[in-house]
Design an enzyme around this catalytic site. Structure first.
Site, PDB file in Angstrom:
ATOM      1  NE  ARG A   1     -26.861  47.592  77.670  1.00  0.00           N
ATOM      2  CZ  ARG A   1     -26.749  47.475  79.003  1.00  0.00           C
ATOM      3  NH1 ARG A   1     -26.329  46.341  79.538  1.00  0.00           N
ATOM      4  NH2 ARG A   1     -27.059  48.481  79.794  1.00  0.00           N
TER       5      ARG A   1
ATOM      6  CB  SER B   1     -28.878  53.552  75.045  1.00  0.00           C
ATOM      7  OG  SER B   1     -29.383  53.990  76.285  1.00  0.00           O
TER       8      SER B   1
ATOM      9  CD  GLU C   1     -27.182  49.479  74.014  1.00  0.00           C
ATOM     10  OE1 GLU C   1     -28.292  49.301  74.529  1.00  0.00           O
ATOM     11  OE2 GLU C   1     -26.264  50.084  74.574  1.00  0.00           O
TER      12      GLU C   1
END
Length: 303
Positions: A176, A226, A296
């Site tokens: 990520r 998410s 995130e």
């Protein structure tokens, strides 16, 4: 005042300019106040001139695609937002196994182009509700695949408006993250290296993964995907559920009962609701399990 001058310049260059545009209309969370101006660039050359002016004059800017991994402040954004949509979203086959996609192109569009050309390798991205630019920026992934698996090169613009093309090996692609998280460069396009495959098998896999998303994720509510990164050796959703937080709610923000790894907007949730719930989740999970959950979702402050 400098925001006004940048907007005037954009209009002179033929770009669409919107004043006081609500960011809630452009984020999948459906949360966020208005920005001073929203500019939709009509070409790379126009964008180059605007970016150089903005950086030379310290005009605060934000890049926005589908807004699928973003939480914007209730007050909005005190600056100029560049919206990358299909204007900078061209998708084309440039060799037997390589697709070039503009940063404003949706991942869905690119996946369909791959299917149309019997190319496999990108099925994991089918259903990720973002653009190519956002996917490269955060090295998006799902179901065992990541952008780093298919990226060959990326063309980006620096703060001076100059273009650079980087091979995938120099993109610092990790879980990520990528070099663009801290470089300040603007992703313009990406070349994706794929493999020839059976179109029926490719389409079947794409449909399987889309069905998994529908079955397991709270797609019926606004969300930003998410909410937390996956802790090593664990799953965020499982830790949240084990901590007794399934369905936990603050204001209009709630831990999804369908998938505890998602914070959803049950209706009229504010940025502050979501932030407070995220903090409560992090605190509770740490106290009960010892795991520190890292958010995130990108939180964009007003100023």
């Amino acid at each position: 005042m400098l925001d006004n001058k940048l907007a005037e310049m954009a209009q002179d260059l033929g770009c669409e300019v919107r004043k006081n545009e609500p960011l809630s209309k452009h984020t999948t969370f459906r949360i966020g106040g208005s920005c001073s101006y929203m500019i939709i660039p009509n070409s790379i050359s126009s964008l180059s001139r605007l970016v150089k002016y903005a950086n030379d004059n310290n005009v605060r800017t934000l890049l926005l695609g589908k807004g699928s991994n973003m939480l914007c402040a209730d007050e909005g954004f005190d600056g100029v937002v560049f919206l990358f949509d299909d204007t900078l979203g061209k998708v084309e086959l440039i060799s037997d196994d390589t697709i070039r996609a503009g940063s404003g192109a949706s991942l869905m569009k690119v996946c369909r182009e791959a299917l149309n050309n019997s190319l496999t390798g990108l099925e994991f991205a089918y259903g990720i509700p973002g653009t190519v630019g956002g996917a490269v920026f955060m090295n998006a992934g799902a179901y065992g695949g990541e952008m780093k698996d298919v990226l060959k090169s990326v063309t980006a613009m620096d703060k001076g408006g100059e273009l650079h093309t980087y091979p995938a090996s120099s993109l610092e692609l990790t879980y990520r993250s990528s070099r663009f998280v801290h470089s300040g460069e603007i992703i313009l396009s990406a070349e994706l290296g794929l493999s020839k495959g059976d179109p029926e098998s490719i389409e079947r896999r794409m449909n399987e993964l889309m069905q998994k998303r529908k079955d397991k994720q709270p797609l019926e509510y606004p969300n930003a995907g998410s909410t937390f990164k996956r802790p090593e050796g664990q799953f965020a959703g499982r830790l949240i559920e084990d901590s007794g937080l399934c369905g936990e709610q603050i204001g209009g923000a709630q831990v999804s009962q369908k998938h505890c790894g998602f914070v959803i907007n049950r209706g009229n949730a504010t940025c502050e609701d979501v932030k407070a719930l995220i903090e409560k989740i992090q605190k509770t999970v740490y106290e009960k399990t010892g795991f520190e959950l890292e958010c995130e979702v990108r939180i964009i402050p007003y100023n």
